[in-house]
Design an enzyme around this catalytic site. Sequence first.
Site, PDB file in Angstrom:
ATOM      1  N   GLU A  53      11.392   7.685   5.107  1.00  0.00           N
ATOM      2  CA  GLU A  53      11.020   8.389   6.342  1.00  0.00           C
ATOM      3  C   GLU A  53      12.255   9.024   6.964  1.00  0.00           C
ATOM      4  O   GLU A  53      12.277  10.209   7.261  1.00  0.00           O
ATOM      5  CB  GLU A  53      10.357   7.412   7.308  1.00  0.00           C
ATOM      6  N   HIS A  60       7.338   2.472   2.914  1.00  0.00           N
ATOM      7  CA  HIS A  60       6.921   3.871   2.832  1.00  0.00           C
ATOM      8  C   HIS A  60       7.497   4.422   1.529  1.00  0.00           C
ATOM      9  O   HIS A  60       8.637   4.109   1.179  1.00  0.00           O
ATOM     10  CB  HIS A  60       7.488   4.669   4.011  1.00  0.00           C
ATOM     11  N   HIS A 114      10.581  -1.219   6.336  1.00  0.00           N
ATOM     12  CA  HIS A 114      10.689  -1.437   7.778  1.00  0.00           C
ATOM     13  C   HIS A 114      10.394  -2.896   8.108  1.00  0.00           C
ATOM     14  O   HIS A 114       9.352  -3.408   7.718  1.00  0.00           O
ATOM     15  CB  HIS A 114       9.693  -0.546   8.531  1.00  0.00           C
ATOM     16  N   HIS A 138      -2.854   1.889   4.688  1.00  0.00           N
ATOM     17  CA  HIS A 138      -1.781   2.875   4.914  1.00  0.00           C
ATOM     18  C   HIS A 138      -0.488   2.465   4.194  1.00  0.00           C
ATOM     19  O   HIS A 138       0.337   3.291   3.844  1.00  0.00           O
ATOM     20  CB  HIS A 138      -1.469   3.003   6.405  1.00  0.00           C
ATOM     21  N   HIS A 188       6.860  -3.674   6.047  1.00  0.00           N
ATOM     22  CA  HIS A 188       6.019  -2.803   5.218  1.00  0.00           C
ATOM     23  C   HIS A 188       6.895  -1.711   4.610  1.00  0.00           C
ATOM     24  O   HIS A 188       8.070  -1.595   4.974  1.00  0.00           O
ATOM     25  CB  HIS A 188       4.893  -2.183   6.061  1.00  0.00           C
ATOM     26  N   THR A 214       6.294   5.224  13.496  1.00  0.00           N
ATOM     27  CA  THR A 214       6.133   6.440  12.674  1.00  0.00           C
ATOM     28  C   THR A 214       4.688   6.611  12.227  1.00  0.00           C
ATOM     29  O   THR A 214       4.393   7.492  11.421  1.00  0.00           O
ATOM     30  CB  THR A 214       7.064   6.412  11.445  1.00  0.00           C
TER      31      THR A 214
HETATM   32 ZN   LIG Z   1       7.103   1.963   8.878  1.00  0.00          ZN
END
Ligand SMILES: [Zn+2]
Length: 351
Positions: free
Chosen positions: A136, A125, A149, A98, A123, A230
């Site tokens: 996000e 996004h 994050h 992911h 990690h 999230t």
């Molecule tokens: Zn995250």
Amino acid sequence: MSAPRSRTDPAAATLLLLLLLQTHLSAQAPVNGSSWSYIGPDGERMWPKRYPFCGGVFQSPIDFHNNILQYDSTLLPIKPEGYNVPLTEQFVLTNNGHSVQMSLSPAMSIRGLLSKYSAAQLHLHWGNQDKQEGSEHTVGGRHFAAELHIVHYNSDKYPDLQTAADKADGLAVLAILIEIGSFNPSYEKIFSHFQDVKYKDQKTLIPGFNVQDLLPDRLDEYYRYEGSLTTPPCYPSVLWTVFRKPVQISAKQLLALETALYCTHPDDPAPLEMVNNFRRVQEFEERVVSVSFREGFVLSIVLISSLSTITLTALAIWLLRRKRSKRIQDEQGVVYKPAGTKEEESIFAKA
Ligand SMILES: [Zn+2]
């Protein structure tokens, strides 16, 4: 948190949250072996079916817009501790299907919150090379290119991330908005290893470095609110700190992030690029985001209060003048009348 975050009674909200957590815990799919994605039949619209919290309350991410922001003077600068990890220690970088995730040492923590929160992992996004809007959280409806994050768990109360993840006060995440700009050598310490984690479940080791260098300079300016993970299972257990100032990475670095990784295993006949791994902003009603900074959105409030002050002052001056002129008229009237008693004079003086 001392800041008002909701119009509901905080104790009642916590109780409701605990009840919801208990009610739905048995219905939760396991975190490992999960089947969810950002697109296709398991895309985010379907998340609530398998993960009820994703359709529940306190969901993240959200958009920060003026009418939900409230200045809170008690919000102190974020103080990372133990973030400067020596070269001799190593982080594990993993492609989890992911995102790309780096394990962090529990010796890293943030202070200044109600509890001590120890670091667990970080990690990212991001979007894709055609639409580089993969953050996000958004500000005034505007996406940033990507978002980092740094996930911490309440180590005063819980032994590890897994235990803390579904507790109302379990997690604290630092979010860093990323925009295109100059080359960032600190981010490169992660990005230069992407080739070793191209496919799902691949891992590699990264020598220690100062993780604080991934944060913006201004640790005193941020948005703070209570939200959720999230990604499924979307537990509403996250105290969010989203820094106001973005950090920059180069266009080339962003492109590497957007093109290097796959959600699938190396032998998968239908490889799936790891792109657009951000959740859409969630509804945010009846809640307030506390902010640690005054400029910008507070300007309108200051302007309104200044205008009110001016109006009130003008009104006061007008009333004062009116009374004074009335008094002069009355005093002038006295000239043509017999002199009043001392008592009458004092009444005039008070009018
Ligand atoms: Zn995250």
